[in-house]
Design an enzyme around this catalytic site. Structure first.
Site, PDB file in Angstrom:
ATOM      1  N   GLU A 200       0.858  -1.202   0.000  1.00 19.23           N
ATOM      2  CA  GLU A 200       0.000   0.000   0.000  1.00 19.23           C
ATOM      3  C   GLU A 200       0.886   1.241   0.000  1.00 19.23           C
ATOM      4  O   GLU A 200       2.008   1.179   0.477  1.00 19.23           O
ATOM      5  CB  GLU A 200      -0.842   0.048   1.295  1.00 19.23           C
ATOM      6  CG  GLU A 200      -1.792  -1.091   1.454  1.00 19.23           C
ATOM      7  CD  GLU A 200      -2.310  -1.180   2.894  1.00 19.23           C
ATOM      8  OE1 GLU A 200      -2.250  -0.190   3.637  1.00 19.23           O
ATOM      9  OE2 GLU A 200      -2.756  -2.273   3.263  1.00 19.23           O
TER      10      GLU A 200
ATOM     11  N   CYS B  96       4.241  48.399 -15.110  1.00 22.06           N
ATOM     12  CA  CYS B  96       5.444  47.631 -14.753  1.00 22.06           C
ATOM     13  C   CYS B  96       5.684  46.522 -15.780  1.00 22.06           C
ATOM     14  O   CYS B  96       4.784  45.726 -16.056  1.00 22.06           O
ATOM     15  CB  CYS B  96       5.263  47.036 -13.360  1.00 22.06           C
ATOM     16  SG  CYS B  96       6.550  45.867 -12.915  1.00 22.06           S
TER      17      CYS B  96
ATOM     18  N   LYS C  58       2.447   4.570   1.392  1.00 25.18           N
ATOM     19  CA  LYS C  58       2.611   5.136   2.730  1.00 25.18           C
ATOM     20  C   LYS C  58       2.445   6.646   2.579  1.00 25.18           C
ATOM     21  O   LYS C  58       3.377   7.374   2.239  1.00 25.18           O
ATOM     22  CB  LYS C  58       3.978   4.797   3.312  1.00 25.18           C
ATOM     23  CG  LYS C  58       4.123   5.265   4.750  1.00 25.18           C
ATOM     24  CD  LYS C  58       5.413   4.750   5.349  1.00 25.18           C
ATOM     25  CE  LYS C  58       5.570   5.198   6.794  1.00 25.18           C
ATOM     26  NZ  LYS C  58       5.469   6.629   6.991  1.00 25.18           N
TER      27      LYS C  58
ATOM     28  N   TYR D 131      -7.110   2.004   5.856  1.00 25.76           N
ATOM     29  CA  TYR D 131      -6.343   0.784   5.605  1.00 25.76           C
ATOM     30  C   TYR D 131      -6.359  -0.220   6.742  1.00 25.76           C
ATOM     31  O   TYR D 131      -5.706  -1.247   6.651  1.00 25.76           O
ATOM     32  CB  TYR D 131      -4.892   1.126   5.256  1.00 25.76           C
ATOM     33  CG  TYR D 131      -4.204   2.019   6.274  1.00 25.76           C
ATOM     34  CD1 TYR D 131      -4.030   3.370   6.016  1.00 25.76           C
ATOM     35  CD2 TYR D 131      -3.734   1.509   7.478  1.00 25.76           C
ATOM     36  CE1 TYR D 131      -3.422   4.201   6.931  1.00 25.76           C
ATOM     37  CE2 TYR D 131      -3.116   2.335   8.401  1.00 25.76           C
ATOM     38  CZ  TYR D 131      -2.966   3.681   8.125  1.00 25.76           C
ATOM     39  OH  TYR D 131      -2.368   4.498   9.040  1.00 25.76           O
TER      40      TYR D 131
ATOM     41  N   CYS E  79       3.734  45.608  -6.259  1.00 22.77           N
ATOM     42  CA  CYS E  79       4.094  46.696  -7.143  1.00 22.77           C
ATOM     43  C   CYS E  79       2.767  47.139  -7.754  1.00 22.77           C
ATOM     44  O   CYS E  79       2.062  46.331  -8.357  1.00 22.77           O
ATOM     45  CB  CYS E  79       5.036  46.212  -8.244  1.00 22.77           C
ATOM     46  SG  CYS E  79       5.199  47.431  -9.556  1.00 22.77           S
TER      47      CYS E  79
ATOM     48  N   ASP F 241       2.024  10.465   3.255  1.00 22.75           N
ATOM     49  CA  ASP F 241       2.592  11.367   4.236  1.00 22.75           C
ATOM     50  C   ASP F 241       1.500  12.315   4.719  1.00 22.75           C
ATOM     51  O   ASP F 241       1.340  13.422   4.221  1.00 22.75           O
ATOM     52  CB  ASP F 241       3.729  12.150   3.567  1.00 22.75           C
ATOM     53  CG  ASP F 241       4.698  12.683   4.588  1.00 22.75           C
ATOM     54  OD1 ASP F 241       4.492  12.402   5.786  1.00 22.75           O
ATOM     55  OD2 ASP F 241       5.645  13.372   4.189  1.00 22.75           O
TER      56      ASP F 241
ATOM     57  N   CYS G 140      10.172  47.941  -6.616  1.00 24.49           N
ATOM     58  CA  CYS G 140       9.915  46.783  -7.478  1.00 24.49           C
ATOM     59  C   CYS G 140      11.184  46.433  -8.252  1.00 24.49           C
ATOM     60  O   CYS G 140      11.780  47.309  -8.886  1.00 24.49           O
ATOM     61  CB  CYS G 140       8.778  47.106  -8.445  1.00 24.49           C
ATOM     62  SG  CYS G 140       8.593  45.872  -9.746  1.00 24.49           S
TER      63      CYS G 140
ATOM     64  N   CYS H  56      10.527  47.447 -12.139  1.00 24.31           N
ATOM     65  CA  CYS H  56      10.319  48.807 -12.649  1.00 24.31           C
ATOM     66  C   CYS H  56      10.870  49.889 -11.727  1.00 24.31           C
ATOM     67  O   CYS H  56      10.920  51.055 -12.101  1.00 24.31           O
ATOM     68  CB  CYS H  56       8.838  49.056 -12.910  1.00 24.31           C
ATOM     69  SG  CYS H  56       7.852  49.144 -11.395  1.00 24.31           S
TER      70      CYS H  56
ATOM     71  N   LYS I 252      10.838   2.720   2.600  1.00 27.04           N
ATOM     72  CA  LYS I 252      10.915   4.167   2.370  1.00 27.04           C
ATOM     73  C   LYS I 252      11.529   4.493   1.016  1.00 27.04           C
ATOM     74  O   LYS I 252      12.497   3.869   0.591  1.00 27.04           O
ATOM     75  CB  LYS I 252      11.760   4.825   3.466  1.00 27.04           C
ATOM     76  CG  LYS I 252      11.224   4.617   4.859  1.00 27.04           C
ATOM     77  CD  LYS I 252      10.057   5.528   5.142  1.00 27.04           C
ATOM     78  CE  LYS I 252      10.526   6.915   5.413  1.00 27.04           C
ATOM     79  NZ  LYS I 252      10.011   7.512   6.620  1.00 27.04           N
TER      80      LYS I 252
HETATM   81  S1  IVH Z   1       0.111   0.684   8.754  1.00 19.67           S
HETATM   82  C1  IVH Z   1       0.014  -1.686  12.319  1.00 19.67           C
HETATM   83  N1  IVH Z   1      -0.434   1.611   6.388  1.00 19.67           N
HETATM   84  O1  IVH Z   1       2.768   5.641   8.421  1.00 19.67           O
HETATM   85  C2  IVH Z   1      -0.312  -0.621  11.384  1.00 19.67           C
HETATM   86  N2  IVH Z   1       0.534   3.098   7.970  1.00 19.67           N
HETATM   87  O2  IVH Z   1       5.259   4.948  10.322  1.00 19.67           O
HETATM   88  C3  IVH Z   1       0.754   0.386  11.290  1.00 19.67           C
HETATM   89  N3  IVH Z   1       0.833   5.375   7.118  1.00 19.67           N
HETATM   90  O3  IVH Z   1       1.746   6.248  11.689  1.00 19.67           O
HETATM   91  C4  IVH Z   1       0.493   1.414  10.270  1.00 19.67           C
HETATM   92  N4  IVH Z   1      -0.022   5.030   5.110  1.00 19.67           N
HETATM   93  O4  IVH Z   1       0.325   7.256   9.892  1.00 19.67           O
HETATM   94  C5  IVH Z   1       0.072   1.900   7.598  1.00 19.67           C
HETATM   95  N5  IVH Z   1      -1.023   2.287   4.236  1.00 19.67           N
HETATM   96  C6  IVH Z   1      -0.523   2.568   5.449  1.00 19.67           C
HETATM   97  C7  IVH Z   1      -0.061   3.860   5.793  1.00 19.67           C
HETATM   98  C8  IVH Z   1       0.476   4.085   7.059  1.00 19.67           C
HETATM   99  C9  IVH Z   1       0.527   5.918   5.922  1.00 19.67           C
HETATM  100  C10 IVH Z   1       1.482   6.117   8.218  1.00 19.67           C
HETATM  101  C11 IVH Z   1       0.757   5.972   9.527  1.00 19.67           C
HETATM  102  C12 IVH Z   1       1.785   5.508  10.510  1.00 19.67           C
HETATM  103  C13 IVH Z   1       3.064   5.691   9.788  1.00 19.67           C
HETATM  104  C14 IVH Z   1       3.981   4.544  10.161  1.00 19.67           C
END
Ligand code: IVH
Length: 690
Positions: free
Chosen positions: A117, A453, A119, A247, A448, A121, A430, A433, A336
């Site tokens: 999935e 300008c 991740k 999720y 400005c 931010d 500015c 100009c 990551k």
């Molecule tokens: S699973 C046991 N799935 O990433 C479940 N986390 O460092 C643990 N996050 O604090 C989390 N997308 O805020 C999971 N598809 C995803 C995620 C996800 C973003 C964030 C979440 C968590 C951090 C983990």
């Protein structure tokens, strides 16, 4: 009497369900099946009933999303189970090492499947549903106790206020997902976890609007999302483009839920929750890693900022049995992406002048590669930001590039200072100009205000010729710059009096190029009034308002004489924009441009039948007619639609709003059916027009 009230109550329940359903089609699936007009009708009917019977209103009513009053502080909520975090893997070797470790703990890992999935931010949020109703929502907090942000979460339109319970789960045809297996019973109490965020496109649009209004822009989508969710006033949260993806089932009571991560995703999707469409299941870790790595390359294609992908063991019983290391479950790992943050030297600070005259500082950097792209410039947001972060010329600065977001400076690396860095003073004149800059009450921006300008002129002309405006092909930034530098273009009207001889004197222009440009300018004369109005660059007037103005006034002379009161007769056009339009037309420099445009023959007018003082009920919709209608003739129906603000076109396309169907229809009928266009009768057309 009782009977009537009962009937109305039934209708009320029906309307709530319908509006919630269409919200889901629109916001979660991005696939509406009714027009905005029809949606508004349902919503208005619902609101009317609620005004007459306020005691009927339930929290799952779609009108109650932003209804809560500001809070003094957030209450604490204890999570029903720990909200865990994840261990990181930096690259494929790390991920394989993780699997080797857990294999030693449990043989079943050998045959495990994996779900990948994104991740995202954003911010972890926890949503509670009792008997199908969204009753509470919290931040992650310390993982044990979070803050009650229920009222704020309710404003996020992708969060279902109600999910089906038991027999109500007939989702097959109407919603796009099916439950993965019929053996699941919907719990009476369900707690799910997701990630709330602001999509990159929405974030950029938000910032652009703020910048044009001279207000402070936001630094990045994550902080903006976090700040928005922790607002005490839900109205503020409602105004930010937040969304979420879920999720995890954190906890459930009185039901039976899947024990496979993949099925959890399908299950939650079937309940109406928004789900990441890039999630996938794999039979072995190597395939999961290979997929993850494609997203490392392709992360710019995601609609949100993702700092990696999560790889999860699909069998949740197995995952649970593996236990934790601290707060990190052993059953999943965050793979990551390489960070797109680097440090480099801030060589200088430049100042750009926008179309409206706003001065925006930008960083001129020692070129540095971030995720395969060489970055030399980054935004510094505004002068306050530079002062607040104490950013000095010569500093080492931390730069971030995320998705399609313009690279931005996070802040200085104070420890790396040598003492030679220089404090920055915003310009008092500015940079383009030389005229003194001005500051308006209540705004952070400096402007400005010189209408002549050259930097503003450049942005102005660029906007005028751009795709959404006059769409003049072959007139890019460089050529606009050349034309202005050569003194050939002093305002947008000058474009239309350019001659071939003049163009040939410019560097890089030969016969063909000059002729092509003149040809596109010639074609632009025939552009619609909508586009010309949008092209003028009036503060607050975008494509939609330009269309409304064109239809309401028919030509530029009528529009230029309109008062603020008259302008406000247009639906959705408020006093600020009305004021801005009046102001634009009152300036003598702009009057001169209009005169010149008229003299050059750039003066589109709307057909009389298209002109209306007010928005009609059908405005914004396009219609195609096929077959013989019961009462209206061909011309008659066209006139009817147009006089109500709609547009009639000849052939069916995806953009057609409605097909009006009569006896013995032609091939348009088949085409409309295949495209899923709404098909209506003459009678229904008349009802639609009210
Ligand atoms: S699973 C046991 N799935 O990433 C479940 N986390 O460092 C643990 N996050 O604090 C989390 N997308 O805020 C999971 N598809 C995803 C995620 C996800 C973003 C964030 C979440 C968590 C951090 C983990």
């Amino acid at each position: 009497m009782q009977n009537m009230a009962d009937k109305l109550l039934t209708r009320y329940e029906e309307l709530k369900a319908q509006v919630n359903f269409h919200n889901y089609r629109y916001h979660v699936l991005d696939a509406p099946i009714i027009s905005d007009l029809e949606y508004d009708r349902l919503l208005n009917e619902l609101k009317k009933i609620e005004t007459d019977h306020p005691n009927w209103i339930t929290p799952d009513s779609p009108t109650q999303r932003a209804g809560a009053r500001p809070a003094d502080r957030f209450e604490k909520i204890r999570h029903p189970a720990a909200i865990l975090s994840l261990a990181n893997a930096f690259g494929a070797d790390d991920a394989r090492a993780w699997l080797e470790r857990v294999k030693k703990l449990d043989d079943r890992v050998e045959k495990a499947k994996f779900v990948v999935e994104p991740k995202i931010d954003g911010l972890s949020v926890v949503l509670h549903y009792r008997d199908g109703m969204f009753v509470q929502g919290a931040t992650r907090g310390d993982g044990e106790v979070g803050e009650d942000i229920t009222s704020n979460l309710r404003t996020i339109r992708t969060i279902p206020l109600k999910i089906p319970v038991n027999s109500e789960l007939v989702i097959g045809n109407s919603r796009s997902a099916q439950l993965p297996s019929t053996n699941y019973q919907l719990p009476k109490y369900l707690v799910v976890r997701g990630e709330a965020f602001i999509p990159i496109k929405e974030f950029d649009e938000l910032n652009k609007k703020l910048e044009e209004a001279g207000e402070k822009t936001y630094l990045n989508p994550r902080n903006t999302a976090a700040g928005s969710l922790r607002q005490l006033d839900p109205q503020l949260t409602a105004s930010r483009p937040l969304t979420l993806l879920v999720y995890q089932i954190v906890h459930s009571e009185g039901g039976k839920v899947p024990t496979s991560q993949w099925e959890i995703l399908e299950y939650l999707k079937a309940l109406g929750f928004p789900m990441a469409d890039v999630a996938k299941r794999f039979n072995d870790l190597d395939s999961a890693i290979a997929y993850t790595e494609t997203w490392n390359e392709g992360r710019d294609k995601l609609a949100y900022e993702a700092d990696g992908m999560v790889i999860k063991i699909d069998d949740l019983n197995l995952a649970a049995d593996l236990g934790f290391v601290g707060k990190d479950p052993r059953g999943a790992i965050a793979f990551k992406f390489p960070a797109r943050e680097v440090t480099t030297t801030l060589n200088d600070i430049g100042v750009a002048v926008g179309r409206t005259g706003v001065l925006t500082p930008y960083a001129m950097l020692e070129p540095v590669e971030i995720g395969g792209v060489v970055v030399e410039r980054a935004t510094l947001h505004n002068f306050d930001f530079i002062a607040e972060k104490d950013i000095r010329v010569g500093d080492r600065v931390l730069v971030k590039r995320a998705g399609e977001v313009i690279p931005y400076i996070i802040g200085p690396v104070v420890d790396a200072r040598s003492g030679k860095e220089r404090k920055y003073k915003p310009p008092t004149t500015c940079p383009a100009c030389g005229q003194a800059v001005e500051h308006f009450e209540g705004e952070v921006a400096w402007y400005c205000v010189n209408a002549a300008c050259p930097a503003q002129l450049l942005r102005n002309v660029e906007h005028f010729v751009s795709r959404g405006a006059m769409d003049i092909v072959g007139l890019g930034y460089k050529i606009v710059e050349q034309l202005i530098e050569a003194g050939l273009v002093k305002d947008v009207a000058d474009l239309f009096t350019l001659t071939k001889d003049q163009l040939l004197e410019l560097e890089g222009f030969a016969d063909k190029k000059a002729e092509n440009l003149l040809k596109s300018l010639e074609q632009a004369r025939a552009q619609s009034l909508n586009r010309l109005i949008a092209a003028l660059g009036i503060h607050g007037v975008g494509e939609v308002t330009a269309g409304d103005l064109a239809r309401a006034f028919g030509d530029l002379s009528a529009l230029s004489k309109a008062s603020a009161e008259e302008l406000q007769l247009i639906e959705g056009l408020g006093p600020n924009i009305a004021e801005s339009i009046v102001d634009w037309f009152s300036q003598s420099a702009n009057q001169k441009v209009l005169k010149k445009l008229k003299a050059a023959g750039v003066w589109p007018e709307m057909q009389k039948s298209e002109v209306r003082m007010q928005n009609g009920a059908l405005s914004g919709f396009t219609f195609v007619v096929t077959g013989t209608l019961p009462t209206l003739s061909r011309d008659g129906v066209k006139e009817f639609i147009e006089s109500n603000g709609g547009k009639v076109i000849d052939s069916v396309s995806k953009k057609t709003s409605y097909l009006v169907l009569g006896e013995n229809p032609g091939s348009k009928f088949e085409k409309a059916k295949s495209l899923g266009i709404n098909i209506i009768s003459e009678d229904e057309l008349k009802k639609l027009a009210g």
